[in-house]
Design an enzyme around this catalytic site. Structure first.
Site, PDB file in Angstrom:
ATOM      1  N   LYS A   1      -9.470 -18.808 -16.747  1.00  0.00           N
ATOM      2  CA  LYS A   1      -8.176 -19.357 -17.180  1.00  0.00           C
ATOM      3  C   LYS A   1      -8.256 -20.885 -17.307  1.00  0.00           C
ATOM      4  CE  LYS A   1      -5.619 -15.715 -17.568  1.00  0.00           C
ATOM      5  NZ  LYS A   1      -5.419 -14.724 -16.535  1.00  0.00           N
TER       6      LYS A   1
ATOM      7  N   LYS B   1     -13.944  -7.997 -23.278  1.00  0.00           N
ATOM      8  CA  LYS B   1     -13.045  -6.847 -23.113  1.00  0.00           C
ATOM      9  C   LYS B   1     -11.868  -6.929 -24.072  1.00  0.00           C
ATOM     10  CE  LYS B   1      -9.899  -8.817 -19.746  1.00  0.00           C
ATOM     11  NZ  LYS B   1      -8.885  -8.521 -18.764  1.00  0.00           N
TER      12      LYS B   1
ATOM     13  N   LYS C   1      -4.894  -8.770 -24.000  1.00  0.00           N
ATOM     14  CA  LYS C   1      -3.773  -9.384 -24.713  1.00  0.00           C
ATOM     15  C   LYS C   1      -4.099 -10.786 -25.190  1.00  0.00           C
ATOM     16  CE  LYS C   1      -0.615  -6.822 -21.863  1.00  0.00           C
ATOM     17  NZ  LYS C   1      -0.338  -6.725 -20.445  1.00  0.00           N
TER      18      LYS C   1
HETATM   19  P1  AMP Z   1      -3.019  -6.984 -17.763  1.00  0.00           P
HETATM   20  O1  AMP Z   1      -2.794  -6.562 -19.184  1.00  0.00           O
HETATM   21  O2  AMP Z   1      -4.031  -8.061 -17.631  1.00  0.00           O
HETATM   22  O3  AMP Z   1      -1.723  -7.217 -17.019  1.00  0.00           O
HETATM   23  O4  AMP Z   1      -3.718  -5.753 -17.047  1.00  0.00           O
HETATM   24  C1  AMP Z   1      -3.006  -4.596 -16.679  1.00  0.00           C
HETATM   25  C2  AMP Z   1      -3.939  -3.484 -16.295  1.00  0.00           C
HETATM   26  O5  AMP Z   1      -4.711  -3.073 -17.421  1.00  0.00           O
HETATM   27  C3  AMP Z   1      -4.923  -3.851 -15.199  1.00  0.00           C
HETATM   28  O6  AMP Z   1      -5.069  -2.742 -14.343  1.00  0.00           O
HETATM   29  C4  AMP Z   1      -6.200  -4.108 -15.925  1.00  0.00           C
HETATM   30  O7  AMP Z   1      -7.345  -3.823 -15.141  1.00  0.00           O
HETATM   31  C5  AMP Z   1      -6.105  -3.110 -17.078  1.00  0.00           C
HETATM   32  N1  AMP Z   1      -6.863  -3.597 -18.240  1.00  0.00           N
HETATM   33  C6  AMP Z   1      -6.542  -4.638 -19.054  1.00  0.00           C
HETATM   34  N2  AMP Z   1      -7.485  -4.798 -20.013  1.00  0.00           N
HETATM   35  C7  AMP Z   1      -8.432  -3.835 -19.778  1.00  0.00           C
HETATM   36  C8  AMP Z   1      -9.669  -3.462 -20.424  1.00  0.00           C
HETATM   37  N3  AMP Z   1     -10.097  -4.085 -21.506  1.00  0.00           N
HETATM   38  N4  AMP Z   1     -10.366  -2.435 -19.897  1.00  0.00           N
HETATM   39  C9  AMP Z   1      -9.936  -1.756 -18.802  1.00  0.00           C
HETATM   40  N5  AMP Z   1      -8.782  -2.057 -18.155  1.00  0.00           N
HETATM   41  C10 AMP Z   1      -8.040  -3.065 -18.629  1.00  0.00           C
END
Ligand code: AMP
Length: 331
Positions: A111, A194, A197
């Protein structure tokens, strides 16, 4: 019965990474566990969302959760900020978190690199808030993607530190969880990294993406020049396309492209066309439901009010107990 907690930030629409890393597990777990799933709106504040947009983003994630199959009759579905006990536990846990360990977090370092103009303390203590979210319901299991593994490890450290410092065995040590044994990382379409968003445009397939947008993004996915000898190891970009295909396509399709890769007859264009159609087919029923839930204000209100009540009840028990343990007592 074991307790499960997990959440997603309302910083954009849900994408296939969220679905396969987290939400797919929520849907399975809500059957057999005491489950709490939330929209992590406090967490999203690190990026300073426009106040006028925040509520819409929360509503969007809620509608997406419900459309994916999260059932408020089977779990507790709530908005993080409806349970301010989380913020108190976060404050108390901050006293146990060391600046050094927070600075070493890989996602904090990322970040800083990406947004050097906004290195706020909320970013540094993000894993502490995440730990508060989890232990506020004394969770045993946390369904998350591989990207959250390090944060989970920090939660376990804080739990152990708390239990050790106060000579109690109050908080269970939560473990990261995925039904397929291994935590998963859904790759993006740019050949590395990965799906996420905040990833570059075109890298991420959102659950609300229209078929044409999906076709365009997938057709632009990075590939290589193709295998030149049988059974050649795959480059990262090609391995990623296979990983995505395994998630949304049937096994015969995957096998077909595996064998054409191995005998060097593969045409990446055909593979990407197939992948795009399988993503569209996979997402279509969810997409219809998203629109329906998003428009139903009354239903959303009932669901989150009920969820907040149940989550607050569970959170109040923890916070009262923690206050007692650390010596905050009424005169
Ligand atoms: P976030 O969108 O960062 O708030 O992540 C929310 C959830 O989605 C968390 O449990 C992350 O580990 C999962 N997550 C987000 N991006 C990925 C990805 N590319 N692969 C696997 N899990 C993901």
């Amino acid at each position: 019965m074991d307790t499960v907690v997990s959440g997603i930030r309302p910083t954009g629409n849900l994408h296939l990474g969220n679905y396969f890393g987290a939400v797919r597990n929520f849907i399975k777990m809500q059957q057999d566990y005491n489950s709490f799933f939330f929209v992590a709106d406090y967490h999203s504040l690190t990026t300073h969302p426009n106040p006028a947009d925040l509520n819409t983003s929360v509503r969007q994630v809620l509608a997406e959760y419900l459309a994916c199959g999260i059932d408020p009759e089977k779990c507790t579905l709530y908005i993080q900020s409806d349970v301010p006990e989380t913020a108190e536990l976060y404050l108390l846990l901050n006293m146990l978190a060391y600046v050094g360990e927070l600075e070493r977090s890989t996602s904090f370092k990322d970040k800083i690199r990406m947004h050097p103009d906004n290195v706020n303390a909320g970013l540094l203590t993000y894993p502490v808030l995440m730990a508060a979210d989890i232990i506020i319901h004394r969770a045993h299991k946390v369904p998350v993607g591989k990207d959250q593994q390090q944060h989970l490890e920090m939660t376990r450290n804080f739990v152990n530190r708390f239990n050790h410092l106060y000579g109690v065995n109050y908080f269970p040590e939560p473990e990261a969880f995925n039904f397929s044994e291994e935590l998963i990382k859904v790759p993006g379409l740019d050949g590395s990294g990965k799906m996420g968003k905040s990833a570059a445009e075109g890298n991420t397939i959102f659950l609300v993406d229209e078929p044409e947008a999906i076709r365009k993004k997938v057709m632009r996915a990075v590939t290589d020049t193709g295998p030149v000898e049988p059974n050649q190891p795959k480059s990262e970009s090609i391995a990623n396309i296979f990983t995505l295909m395994k998630l949304v396509s049937d096994s015969d399709t995957v096998e077909h492209f595996e064998s054409s890769y191995n005998n060097c007859t593969i045409r990446y264009g055909d593979m990407k066309k197939q992948l795009a159609e399988d993503m569209i087919r996979f997402i279509a029923p969810i997409q219809q439901q998203i629109k329906k839930f998003f428009a139903d204000t009354e239903l959303l209100h009932t669901i989150v009010s009920h969820g907040a009540e149940k989550a607050k009840e569970s959170a109040a028990i923890t916070v009262n107990e923690v206050r007692k343990i650390i010596g905050i007592k009424k005169f």
